[in-house]
Design an enzyme around this catalytic site. Structure first.
Site, PDB file in Angstrom:
ATOM      1  N   GLY A 161       0.957  -1.440   0.040  1.00  4.58           N
ATOM      2  CA  GLY A 161      -0.241   0.185  -0.193  1.00  4.58           C
ATOM      3  C   GLY A 161       0.958   1.114  -0.073  1.00  4.58           C
ATOM      4  O   GLY A 161       2.188   1.259   0.721  1.00  4.58           O
ATOM      5  N   CYS A 162       0.444   2.228  -0.864  1.00  2.00           N
ATOM      6  CA  CYS A 162       0.748   3.752  -0.596  1.00  2.00           C
ATOM      7  C   CYS A 162       1.308   3.888   0.372  1.00  2.00           C
ATOM      8  O   CYS A 162       2.324   4.507   1.125  1.00  2.00           O
ATOM      9  CB  CYS A 162       0.564   4.033  -1.651  1.00  2.00           C
ATOM     10  SG  CYS A 162      -1.430   4.809  -1.274  1.00  2.00           S
TER      11      CYS A 162
END
Lengths: 350, 350, 350, 350
Positions: A161-162
């Site tokens: 995930g970012c």
């Protein structure tokens, strides 16, 4: 004779998909062989530049998005499949792809979490299935700075995930060194541009709501929390993570507050960070007191780290910046592709 | 015959000055008597609307900014003087104004801090002077929600800093109730629009730097920190306060992380906040889990407070929003004017 | 042994200079030979990434900006010199550089105009000098889509203005075809992002002025007007050109209104545009009624053209979009470099 | 006893509706009598501040939106009904309201156009009905600067379109004076903030599309064109009107290009404009060469006009700015309310 594609991408309609297409079309190792772009099964063939006009002119080929089928993948000689699909679709497709011998880089949250308690937030419909359990056991968390060796051999890479990327990269060196006082709690105050909220027009992504505004969301419940806990090996209440929606198109800045177990100097901390990432060209360490901005990293695959130490030598703030669509999604996926193929980690990313 | 001004404003060229002028020109208690606007001593008379075109049409008078002189203040019958001047100028003018019997509302940082250690960051040139010491001893911290009674009688009101207002209002109820575990530290991650950086064109306020960006600044050294410590009665390392520059014109959002000494419920916290501000119409409390946005408060004098409690009942996040030019500066100054005159606290502010 | 630079760039501190540095560092024909970056004569050597942090990591070399001297140019074997300098400095440097046998690509307005009446707006201090007259006579207007052949042989290329590029490319095909009714006047309503206003912090470029705003400027007097008249061969009152300042970092959109001498169909117009640019890969023609947006071209070297014809078949609106720092400045300069060297026009620009 | 509402508003969920509610709640003539807010027939009662949190604290009443019914209007003594409803709903409701003796201010496009050819673009389902024809014949175009006298007596006021207001106010003085050369055509290049596109989340209003962008739309076909033609009494091909979507929340700037029949001086033009609006306090004329910005008018009910004349004395550019939600919608509606009641035109609007 049809040119052979080694690479296929399923799902290019979103923002990360567009970046992935752009990166692959420009990748020096893929010159002369455009990737195979795939849409949903049964969907009609359509022009890629009709979906993303900004990609026009990047390739001499007429770029098309073909309806997905396993046969097409086989006939085009695909070896690596990028899944830029929703979680549930990735859960369904990855086991089948594995069984067909494909290597997979999945950009969704489907295969990132080993602990079923952490996965609960996703409410996967196939949580208990054998196929999913087996695929999960093969999955490698696709953060090259931590798992380079495993990624090189992996069949299934779960692209992080970012937010998780920005926070894990910031915390890992000092947590791994045992410097952080976990009992005092770690605060991660993170801010992301609107592309992180997806392409679907909603009340939240309406210009009138997002512009000239700032808001917190997902407090004490964001899906990326499990990645932080697993990758940093922390107990569940050690991290307080609050995402905010920034009025900018792209970029993440995370402000991370830790208390150190012992007094440290700025030099010690800088040495710790630089040492940890000495072989990681996509992480840039700023000198003590020089804090990175979002503009430094937007449209790059870099994660920039800076820090400042309080006069007491115990409270330390780490600032981590990256582009949520690149190092936070498509760029990291290409970095994983490079690692999986034994290419230079930065190829096609500078 | 010259109409008598009861109110004078020194320094209207900045953003807070423009808001102050607008509020006073519309204030129902001041109808029929425009305030006296003053520039620097020796400066030429100029039109107010030449400086701030957006104020055109708000008054039937030809609004002018007159060169400052004490005689002019006397001849126009001024009773209350707003100082929207730099710190050093306020340090010089306030003692003289006090000696002439004027009541003062100072928007600068000149008179906010009682502790000389906290004042050190300002490096006041007259730090040790008798006049300054005497003025400081008369000064009241102009946060009506905390010091309403003292403000009503004050000769010199020190209008609080914008960040300080947002954070003190958020923390005071639970800190005063003794609920917060001070030893665990309080993190205040605050974000402000660009008007907070002033009207001077600089590299930092250039559109190309501020837009599409986010950056932290003043880490472990921002001037408002002393206000937090004094007003919340906390030791110097209890608060970690990090300001950030947001790519929006105005508004502050502070995300505040506290650990509670004992497990609490959301109902208890909501009751604590509502009880504390029951007689404070400019603070709006959101229901548990409903977090305020900057857009809710921009161009209002409200401070909006919301919170969320972790499942463990110990970690609590408070979100505080206000408009840095209104509740964080000019609006709060008018609120203080109302309190000093025994008028309704919200007059001219809704 | 010192690596030989074929290319030097004088003036990299501004926005166009940063883009030029980035493009040249990535240019495939220049791999292995970083350009020589030069500052003002007598200035100290400094790190390029200290000036532009976003360039960090693009090169293995330690990139430095060296103080300018002609000897350094000679000793490093420089053949082509980019001038990203103010007008007056380009006027001074170009004649000397020509006499030393260098080829020059000048990004300023110094050498764009052949007609002294059009140059008057610049008030060049050396307007009447022999050296300047001689240099001007050698100068080629650096719009490859119009002057490809002359640029290939030129010693001095005058890179066009950003607005001028957008408007000339939009109008040239129909004007050259004799279709436009010049007597009815042409209206060019152009809008540019803030990078067009330069890096100097001013009241105009302050975030508080530029954001959430739109303003016209330079009405009936903008410096690029002369370029339009000369390149389109029009009398001075035939074009009304109004620039506006857009609240975005970069990009130009020009809305251009022409009246046609005879009724035309959309097909005829599309054919005219496509035919004119058939060998120009950096101009993209949209189908009739599909109008380009600024987002289609930002961070590319493309100029996108679209149009819509009124039901009367006489009034035609052409929309032209480009990135003012790329096709409007640094990208076009590299395109000219490619043409001058006989390389593919798009090399290093896709 | 239920307090009597003199005013009702149907449709407050949109942006213009929120502004209308805010203006009416603050209007000095309506103090002590909150307007009656109405939703669709059959809809549930809901809190106004749940829909628009920024309205919290503006009234001591608990503000609710009641389900619409004619009986409720009667029982609450409503005399004036604002319709902030879609076109088709206004077409249906206005005739019935007229027959019940209510005075109506309709913010939609339902009743603005007298010429059925101009109305065709709306495709009204009841175009040919008797009720609609009768209502249209009673309708007055609600631009007080042009039709003050008729509005004062009107039963049905058709509040103008936002673009139309900005352009008609700019052009009317010189067109009415017969100074404009109609044969040369008038170009109206208009730019509007995103609130003009409505509250519905769409691909167009998504932050990622609207931010950092500019695009033209509705070329040669925008619905407001008919208003321009009718109010300025021009033939259908005399005006070319191009709207653009600006990356800002609110505000319109129209750049209007006219050719004069005879050479004029700037003084003559300024005199013409000032004379025309001498009794119109909501129009502000700038001195020649001082062009208005959007920021001058946002959150005000002013329309600012400025102009610049070419050296040839024939080509004239007029810049018109207003806030599309105020002078372009809700503010103008309240201005009409003031005129209809014989109150000062600016009451509640400064």
């Amino acid at each position: 004779m049809q040119q052979q594609a080694q690479i296929a991408v399923l799902g290019v309609t979103g923002y990360a998909g567009a970046e992935l297409a752009r990166l692959l079309l420009r990748h020096p190792r893929l010159a002369g062989a455009s990737p195979l772009f795939l849409g949903r099964e049964g969907s009609a063939r359509e022009s890629l530049t009709a979906i993303h006009p900004q990609l026009a002119g990047l390739s001499q080929d007429q770029l098309c998005v073909e309806p997905f089928s396993w046969d097409l993948l086989t006939s085009r000689g695909v070896k690596v499949l990028f899944l830029a699909t929703p979680h549930e679709q990735s859960r369904k497709l990855a086991p089948e792809a594995l069984s067909r011998g494909l290597r997979i880089i999945d950009l969704s949250g489907a295969w990132r979490l080993n602990d079923s308690a952490n996965r609960a937030v996703y409410k996967f419909s196939d949580e208990a299935s054998l196929a999913a359990t087996k695929a999960q056991s093969q999955s490698v968390y696709g953060l090259p700075e931590l798992h380079r060796g495993d990624i090189a051999k992996a069949q299934l890479v779960a692209n992080p995930g970012c937010y998780a990327t920005s926070i894990i990269l910031a915390l890992k060196p000092m947590v791994a060194a045992g410097w952080v006082d976990i009992n005092r709690g770690i605060v991660c105050d993170a801010k992301s541009g609107v592309s992180g909220a997806g392409k679907e027009p909603t009340a939240k992504t309406h210009f009138m709501h997002a512009a000239d505004n700032l808001s917190a969301y997902g407090v004490f419940g964001h899906r990326h929390t499990g990645e932080l806990l697993e990758q940093l090996n922390l107990p569940s209440d050690a991290i307080t993570f609050t995402p905010h929606l920034l009025p900018i198109p792209r970029g993440i800045l995370a402000t991370i507050y830790v208390t150190l177990r012992e007094k440290r100097t700025a030099e010690e901390i800088e040495t710790c960070l630089r040492g940890f990432y000495i072989d990681s060209p996509m992480v840039r360490i700023h000198a003590a007191g020089h804090l990175p901005h979002i503009q430094h990293v937007v449209r790059t695959n870099f994660c920039d780290l800076g820090f400042q130490l309080a006069p007491d030598g115990r409270r330390c703030i780490v600032i981590s910046c990256l582009d949520n669509l690149l190092k936070g999604a498509a760029g990291q996926a290409v970095q994983n592709l490079n690692v999986m193929n034994g290419w230079q980690e930065t190829e096609g990313l500078l």
